[in-house]
Design a protein around this motif. Sequence first.
Motif, PDB file in Angstrom:
ATOM      1  N   THR A 129      31.206  -2.882  -5.439  1.00 21.93           N
ATOM      2  CA  THR A 129      32.111  -2.607  -6.547  1.00 21.93           C
ATOM      3  C   THR A 129      32.576  -3.931  -7.135  1.00 21.93           C
ATOM      4  N   SER A 132      35.198  -9.163 -10.298  1.00 21.19           N
ATOM      5  CA  SER A 132      35.315 -10.041 -11.462  1.00 21.19           C
ATOM      6  C   SER A 132      33.941 -10.594 -11.801  1.00 21.19           C
TER       7      SER A 132
ATOM      8  N   CYS B 101      29.101 -11.003  -2.562  1.00 26.50           N
ATOM      9  CA  CYS B 101      29.920 -10.019  -1.853  1.00 26.50           C
ATOM     10  C   CYS B 101      31.091 -10.737  -1.189  1.00 26.50           C
ATOM     11  N   LEU B 102      32.293 -10.363  -1.576  1.00 18.18           N
ATOM     12  CA  LEU B 102      33.490 -11.025  -1.058  1.00 18.18           C
ATOM     13  C   LEU B 102      33.757 -10.620   0.388  1.00 18.18           C
ATOM     14  N   VAL B 137      28.833 -12.344 -10.547  1.00 18.99           N
ATOM     15  CA  VAL B 137      29.669 -11.170 -10.339  1.00 18.99           C
ATOM     16  C   VAL B 137      30.209 -11.236  -8.916  1.00 18.99           C
ATOM     17  N   SER B 138      31.515 -11.154  -8.778  1.00 16.46           N
ATOM     18  CA  SER B 138      32.107 -11.053  -7.446  1.00 16.46           C
ATOM     19  C   SER B 138      32.390  -9.593  -7.173  1.00 16.46           C
ATOM     20  N   ALA B 139      32.067  -9.138  -5.986  1.00 20.12           N
ATOM     21  CA  ALA B 139      32.181  -7.702  -5.712  1.00 20.12           C
ATOM     22  C   ALA B 139      32.572  -7.427  -4.268  1.00 20.12           C
ATOM     23  N   ARG B 140      33.022  -6.205  -4.032  1.00 22.96           N
ATOM     24  CA  ARG B 140      33.382  -5.783  -2.677  1.00 22.96           C
ATOM     25  C   ARG B 140      32.417  -4.722  -2.202  1.00 22.96           C
ATOM     26  N   CYS B 141      32.248  -4.697  -0.871  1.00 26.78           N
ATOM     27  CA  CYS B 141      31.312  -3.762  -0.255  1.00 26.78           C
ATOM     28  C   CYS B 141      31.909  -2.355  -0.237  1.00 26.78           C
TER      29      CYS B 141
END
Lengths: 155, 155
Positions: A129, A132, B101-102, B137-141
């Motif tokens: 998801t 930024s 992925c952060l 793009v920085s994103a979360r799993c």
Amino acid sequence: MSTSAAREKFRRFLAQKGLRATRQRLAIFDAAFAQKDHVTAEQLLDYARSIDDSVSRATVYRTLPIMTESALLREVDIGTGEKFYHPNKEGGSTQVAQVVCLDCDRIFEISAPFMEWYGNTVSSKLGLTPVSQRLQVSARCEALRLTGTCPRRAS
Amino acid sequence: MSTSAAREKFRRFLAQKGLRATRQRLAIFDAAFAQKDHVTAEQLLDYARSIDDSVSRATVYRTLPIMTESALLREVDIGTGEKFYHPNKEGGSTQVAQVVCLDCDRIFEISAPFMEWYGNTVSSKLGLTPVSQRLQVSARCEALRLTGTCPRRAS
DNA sequence: CTGCCTGCAAACTCTTTGCACGAAT
DNA sequence: ATTCGTGCAAAGAGTTTGCAGGCAG
């Protein structure tokens, strides 16, 4: 959004977070909103000190994340080691691309709403998801190359 | 492109630039091309030392720009302070976006040829000629958020 | 042999942090 | 009065650089 309206918004943001509206934080805020171009933390410190000479470097660095979180300030990292800051006077879209001139070091901001779509598309394929996105173009001045002078440099 | 072909290309690049093909530079090259994921300068130093323990940190930092210039290595700056490096084994398009992925800190590379068009379009309006562009793009799993485990983390 | 390259360690830049004092609520 | 916030200076991370000696061409 006028500067004074933004200032009120900042005060409200601080109150809501249980943070205090100190002289120093407000001086840093005012310094940031007096800027036209992108500035570094150090430049902001200088300017803030001209407003309130009790402002320290540490407080600038501690205040910048607060202002960034409040969305009143935008942080721009173009990979030069130092970060740049820019007041978000329009309060509008955070989907902005930067064009960085390698000759005059100027940073131009360009609205790029498609970035959001792109981030969503590309992230979902990976089961992620988006949080930024950043889009930056590094470029050279054509006028400088041809005539030896950058028209923007003259400013 | 095979690793040994790339190695030859590196030797040729050095020769053409009037630079010497030292043991250390070749060890650093081999270390870089043995990597699957993105690595930091420090990780590259460790690996290069396992090939030739005379390699120093200074030489790694001095060699990285050479390899980057030769386009055999790609430098990725995701704004975390340290830079990452990745062998360009395909030798192909440099128009690549990154999804970071952060949660697991992994960097995924995605071909994004439209970046070149975008860079041209946006730069020409400002009288500039694009040199390079980056899209991140920085994103979360999502899986981690829902189930508490990142499937990629298991690796 | 010549001079580019190297390792070492110190220097550098930007940012963060521990501590005791100070001021906002 | 309580805390949170502050300035100072030192620490920290990543990278760069000066120097004397070493090795590629």
